[in-house]
Design a protein around this motif. Sequence first.
Motif, PDB file in Angstrom:
ATOM      1  N   LEU A 531      -2.278  33.496  22.553  1.00  0.00           N
ATOM      2  CA  LEU A 531      -2.171  32.045  22.381  1.00  0.00           C
ATOM      3  C   LEU A 531      -0.723  31.611  22.272  1.00  0.00           C
ATOM      4  O   LEU A 531      -0.377  30.491  22.656  1.00  0.00           O
ATOM      5  CB  LEU A 531      -2.956  31.627  21.129  1.00  0.00           C
ATOM      6  CG  LEU A 531      -2.923  30.156  20.737  1.00  0.00           C
ATOM      7  CD1 LEU A 531      -3.493  29.284  21.850  1.00  0.00           C
ATOM      8  CD2 LEU A 531      -3.678  29.912  19.438  1.00  0.00           C
ATOM      9  N   ASP A 532       0.139  32.494  21.753  1.00  0.00           N
ATOM     10  CA  ASP A 532       1.558  32.160  21.625  1.00  0.00           C
ATOM     11  C   ASP A 532       2.180  31.889  22.999  1.00  0.00           C
ATOM     12  O   ASP A 532       3.036  31.001  23.130  1.00  0.00           O
ATOM     13  CB  ASP A 532       2.316  33.271  20.901  1.00  0.00           C
ATOM     14  CG  ASP A 532       2.082  34.634  21.530  1.00  0.00           C
ATOM     15  OD1 ASP A 532       0.922  34.942  21.863  1.00  0.00           O
ATOM     16  OD2 ASP A 532       3.049  35.404  21.675  1.00  0.00           O
ATOM     17  N   TYR A 533       1.749  32.630  24.033  1.00  0.00           N
ATOM     18  CA  TYR A 533       2.258  32.373  25.385  1.00  0.00           C
ATOM     19  C   TYR A 533       1.881  30.957  25.836  1.00  0.00           C
ATOM     20  O   TYR A 533       2.686  30.265  26.472  1.00  0.00           O
ATOM     21  CB  TYR A 533       1.684  33.386  26.376  1.00  0.00           C
ATOM     22  CG  TYR A 533       2.219  34.792  26.240  1.00  0.00           C
ATOM     23  CD1 TYR A 533       3.224  35.101  25.327  1.00  0.00           C
ATOM     24  CD2 TYR A 533       1.711  35.820  27.033  1.00  0.00           C
ATOM     25  CE1 TYR A 533       3.704  36.401  25.200  1.00  0.00           C
ATOM     26  CE2 TYR A 533       2.183  37.131  26.916  1.00  0.00           C
ATOM     27  CZ  TYR A 533       3.179  37.406  25.988  1.00  0.00           C
ATOM     28  OH  TYR A 533       3.647  38.692  25.874  1.00  0.00           O
ATOM     29  N   PHE A 534       0.661  30.568  25.524  1.00  0.00           N
ATOM     30  CA  PHE A 534       0.204  29.225  25.887  1.00  0.00           C
ATOM     31  C   PHE A 534       1.048  28.159  25.179  1.00  0.00           C
ATOM     32  O   PHE A 534       1.453  27.166  25.792  1.00  0.00           O
ATOM     33  CB  PHE A 534      -1.269  29.061  25.519  1.00  0.00           C
ATOM     34  CG  PHE A 534      -1.820  27.685  25.764  1.00  0.00           C
ATOM     35  CD1 PHE A 534      -1.957  27.182  27.045  1.00  0.00           C
ATOM     36  CD2 PHE A 534      -2.194  26.864  24.695  1.00  0.00           C
ATOM     37  CE1 PHE A 534      -2.465  25.911  27.273  1.00  0.00           C
ATOM     38  CE2 PHE A 534      -2.693  25.598  24.914  1.00  0.00           C
ATOM     39  CZ  PHE A 534      -2.833  25.117  26.203  1.00  0.00           C
ATOM     40  N   TYR A 535       1.309  28.356  23.894  1.00  0.00           N
ATOM     41  CA  TYR A 535       2.143  27.416  23.149  1.00  0.00           C
ATOM     42  C   TYR A 535       3.553  27.332  23.739  1.00  0.00           C
ATOM     43  O   TYR A 535       4.122  26.242  23.865  1.00  0.00           O
ATOM     44  CB  TYR A 535       2.217  27.831  21.684  1.00  0.00           C
ATOM     45  CG  TYR A 535       0.987  27.477  20.864  1.00  0.00           C
ATOM     46  CD1 TYR A 535       0.168  26.418  21.221  1.00  0.00           C
ATOM     47  CD2 TYR A 535       0.653  28.208  19.720  1.00  0.00           C
ATOM     48  CE1 TYR A 535      -0.953  26.080  20.468  1.00  0.00           C
ATOM     49  CE2 TYR A 535      -0.466  27.885  18.960  1.00  0.00           C
ATOM     50  CZ  TYR A 535      -1.269  26.825  19.349  1.00  0.00           C
ATOM     51  OH  TYR A 535      -2.370  26.503  18.604  1.00  0.00           O
ATOM     52  N   TYR A 536       4.113  28.469  24.101  1.00  0.00           N
ATOM     53  CA  TYR A 536       5.460  28.462  24.681  1.00  0.00           C
ATOM     54  C   TYR A 536       5.468  27.768  26.044  1.00  0.00           C
ATOM     55  O   TYR A 536       6.447  27.106  26.410  1.00  0.00           O
ATOM     56  CB  TYR A 536       5.988  29.894  24.820  1.00  0.00           C
ATOM     57  CG  TYR A 536       6.259  30.579  23.498  1.00  0.00           C
ATOM     58  CD1 TYR A 536       6.776  29.872  22.411  1.00  0.00           C
ATOM     59  CD2 TYR A 536       5.997  31.938  23.316  1.00  0.00           C
ATOM     60  CE1 TYR A 536       7.023  30.492  21.189  1.00  0.00           C
ATOM     61  CE2 TYR A 536       6.236  32.566  22.100  1.00  0.00           C
ATOM     62  CZ  TYR A 536       6.740  31.839  21.046  1.00  0.00           C
ATOM     63  OH  TYR A 536       6.982  32.457  19.841  1.00  0.00           O
ATOM     64  N   LEU A 537       4.372  27.916  26.784  1.00  0.00           N
ATOM     65  CA  LEU A 537       4.266  27.219  28.068  1.00  0.00           C
ATOM     66  C   LEU A 537       4.267  25.709  27.860  1.00  0.00           C
ATOM     67  O   LEU A 537       4.941  24.966  28.583  1.00  0.00           O
ATOM     68  CB  LEU A 537       2.994  27.662  28.797  1.00  0.00           C
ATOM     69  CG  LEU A 537       2.683  26.915  30.108  1.00  0.00           C
ATOM     70  CD1 LEU A 537       3.783  27.144  31.138  1.00  0.00           C
ATOM     71  CD2 LEU A 537       1.326  27.340  30.665  1.00  0.00           C
ATOM     72  N   VAL A 538       3.491  25.242  26.872  1.00  0.00           N
ATOM     73  CA  VAL A 538       3.468  23.806  26.575  1.00  0.00           C
ATOM     74  C   VAL A 538       4.847  23.334  26.125  1.00  0.00           C
ATOM     75  O   VAL A 538       5.298  22.237  26.496  1.00  0.00           O
ATOM     76  CB  VAL A 538       2.405  23.498  25.495  1.00  0.00           C
ATOM     77  CG1 VAL A 538       2.456  22.025  25.111  1.00  0.00           C
ATOM     78  CG2 VAL A 538       1.015  23.848  26.003  1.00  0.00           C
ATOM     79  N   ALA A 539       5.558  24.164  25.333  1.00  0.00           N
ATOM     80  CA  ALA A 539       6.924  23.809  24.902  1.00  0.00           C
ATOM     81  C   ALA A 539       7.840  23.662  26.114  1.00  0.00           C
ATOM     82  O   ALA A 539       8.680  22.752  26.169  1.00  0.00           O
ATOM     83  CB  ALA A 539       7.460  24.868  23.944  1.00  0.00           C
ATOM     84  N   ALA A 540       7.683  24.555  27.106  1.00  0.00           N
ATOM     85  CA  ALA A 540       8.495  24.459  28.323  1.00  0.00           C
ATOM     86  C   ALA A 540       8.172  23.184  29.098  1.00  0.00           C
ATOM     87  O   ALA A 540       9.081  22.513  29.622  1.00  0.00           O
ATOM     88  CB  ALA A 540       8.263  25.692  29.194  1.00  0.00           C
ATOM     89  N   LEU A 541       6.884  22.849  29.178  1.00  0.00           N
ATOM     90  CA  LEU A 541       6.500  21.604  29.846  1.00  0.00           C
ATOM     91  C   LEU A 541       7.092  20.392  29.138  1.00  0.00           C
ATOM     92  O   LEU A 541       7.538  19.431  29.783  1.00  0.00           O
ATOM     93  CB  LEU A 541       4.969  21.486  29.887  1.00  0.00           C
ATOM     94  CG  LEU A 541       4.225  22.447  30.813  1.00  0.00           C
ATOM     95  CD1 LEU A 541       2.715  22.277  30.660  1.00  0.00           C
ATOM     96  CD2 LEU A 541       4.623  22.212  32.263  1.00  0.00           C
ATOM     97  N   GLU A 542       7.108  20.446  27.806  1.00  0.00           N
ATOM     98  CA  GLU A 542       7.690  19.339  27.034  1.00  0.00           C
ATOM     99  C   GLU A 542       9.197  19.244  27.269  1.00  0.00           C
ATOM    100  O   GLU A 542       9.767  18.144  27.279  1.00  0.00           O
ATOM    101  CB  GLU A 542       7.406  19.520  25.545  1.00  0.00           C
ATOM    102  CG  GLU A 542       5.942  19.429  25.152  1.00  0.00           C
ATOM    103  CD  GLU A 542       5.354  18.039  25.327  1.00  0.00           C
ATOM    104  OE1 GLU A 542       6.111  17.101  25.650  1.00  0.00           O
ATOM    105  OE2 GLU A 542       4.130  17.894  25.161  1.00  0.00           O
ATOM    106  N   ALA A 543       9.869  20.394  27.459  1.00  0.00           N
ATOM    107  CA  ALA A 543      11.308  20.379  27.733  1.00  0.00           C
ATOM    108  C   ALA A 543      11.596  19.713  29.078  1.00  0.00           C
ATOM    109  O   ALA A 543      12.518  18.895  29.203  1.00  0.00           O
ATOM    110  CB  ALA A 543      11.858  21.806  27.709  1.00  0.00           C
ATOM    111  N   VAL A 544      10.783  20.067  30.097  1.00  0.00           N
ATOM    112  CA  VAL A 544      10.926  19.415  31.406  1.00  0.00           C
ATOM    113  C   VAL A 544      10.621  17.920  31.276  1.00  0.00           C
ATOM    114  O   VAL A 544      11.307  17.073  31.860  1.00  0.00           O
ATOM    115  CB  VAL A 544       9.984  20.068  32.436  1.00  0.00           C
ATOM    116  CG1 VAL A 544      10.011  19.304  33.759  1.00  0.00           C
ATOM    117  CG2 VAL A 544      10.372  21.526  32.659  1.00  0.00           C
ATOM    118  N   ASN A 545       9.594  17.605  30.495  1.00  0.00           N
ATOM    119  CA  ASN A 545       9.210  16.211  30.296  1.00  0.00           C
ATOM    120  C   ASN A 545      10.311  15.421  29.606  1.00  0.00           C
ATOM    121  O   ASN A 545      10.514  14.235  29.904  1.00  0.00           O
ATOM    122  CB  ASN A 545       7.925  16.155  29.469  1.00  0.00           C
ATOM    123  CG  ASN A 545       7.386  14.742  29.321  1.00  0.00           C
ATOM    124  OD1 ASN A 545       7.228  14.028  30.306  1.00  0.00           O
ATOM    125  ND2 ASN A 545       7.098  14.340  28.094  1.00  0.00           N
TER     126      ASN A 545
END
Length: 583
Positions: A531-545
């Motif tokens: 699940l931590d990978y999923f959270y980090y993916l969302v964090a990356a999407l938020e950085a692009v956003n």
Amino acid sequence: MGIEENEEREEIKYSGVRAMPFVIGNETFEKLGTIGTASNLLVYLTSVFNMKSITATNLVNIFNGTINLATLVGAFLCDTYFGRYKTLGFASISSFLGMLVLTLTAAISKLHPPQCRPGETENCPGPSTWQMLFLLSGFGFLVIGGGGIRPCNLAFGADQFNPNTSSGKRGISSFFNWYYFTFTFAMMVSLTGIVYVQSDVSWAWGLAIPAFLMLISCSLFFLGSRIYVKIKPDGSPLTGVLRVGVAAIRKRKLKLPSGASLGLFNHIQKSSINAQLPHTDQFRSLDKAAIITPDDKFNEDGSAASPWRLCSIQQLEEVKCLVRTLPIWTSAIIYYVTLVQRQTYTVFQALQMDRRLGPSFKIPAASYTMFSMVALTIWIPIYDQIIVPALRKITGKEGGITVLQKMGIGVFLAIVTMSVSGFVEVQRRSLALKNPIGFDPIRGSVSSLSGLWLVPQLVLGGLSEAFTLIAQVEFFYKQFPENMRSIAGSLAFVGIAVSSYLSSLLILIIHHTTKGTETEWLPQDLNKGRLDYFYYLVAALEAVNLGYFIVCARWYKYKGSSGGRIIEEVDVEKVQTGKELTP
């Protein structure tokens, strides 16, 4: 005529005071009912309906998305056909029916699958087709109810007061204060008392309590029917938006005049509640809707005889206000993905953590989201009373910083929130594998990491929401024309709806991509996933956003500050004969 208007205003003012107990009572019990039902829905689907985590998460996301998307339809029907009173009455009954159906699914054994036996986690009997259809019918009633209640309840309460008098303004302010107080109160009670009854006493009683509270809400609403101020629908402003689009398409082959606004129709409707807007150079293609041709006809008051063929500059600028906000709105869609995870996978994390508080009490998993609400409630007065005055001295701005800057801070905090969430999940999973304190028959080993380690990410999420979500509501309210503010309120809900669908799609893609591999991200047992990978993916999407949002914010021009100028109403005859086209 003046005496009749004064008498009507006095009646509106008097009704506002008398209607207050019924409106506030209706609001309070409605929120207690709906929040009490929705807050623990994820746990209900996985523990009573034996759904897999992925299935339950996607169903909840789709349900939340649909109920928020329905607000746009509800606002349109309310403004165009039914008015707020009829819409709220019908929607309240629908919400009660939805809660009643959910209560029956828990109370009657034949309406839900049999309980999963220990050791049968992989082969638990799921719901039958009829059980699933009955459950979905309850969701359908709740969608109809939420779609009508959410865009109308706040405005209906404000309708009970006369905004043109000092006493009416005080009444509206008082109502808003009580409205947000009841929301906070309902959240606290639902996330503690009602969730506790559902999780530790009985699902049947835990769902029956919100249904009974919703019945009280309906009763209070209809008891005040005789004294309510019931404003008749005067048409949806979305119709005006469509008219500009149709007129611009019809005249798309015409050339715009060389002057900024010379030759464009600029009739000013005297009865409009909207402030006059300056003509701007953005989205010039829409200006073609205001080009006057010999075929255009006019009424005696100077308005266009066919509003689907000719629109005024004021109408164009109102549509431009809407179009300009869309890039900012799209950036909020990605942002809301963070909030969606707080309502889904954070709950799953809590279910596999040490939730003991004292020797015998165990905090319900869904109750942890209360920490976000507490953080938001504490932060708002501190920010408003201490930080804003300090910033105001530095920046000279009334709000300390602009609403777009507030939203940007919130998006940045969303990145931090998801990064912290990933870090906590690594610690939770590690201790669950090395030092479990128990075993959940549905989900697997329970980590010895205290559930209180979820508090930092929930507090950060609450602070992020205090910046972005509140700033977005303020942004839409100020940047939309006055008659579009119901749409502005619905637009925020629609953003959350699209985000819920996006989150569901993202989860499905990740699940199907990683399923069967050594590093499956989102299995039923989080200890076997990442699940931590999923959270980090969302964090990356938020950085692009965040980068996208900064670009949109720099491009955005606030309403009324676009360097345009207010144009006086033109002489239609001069324009038609070509005299107005010469510089």
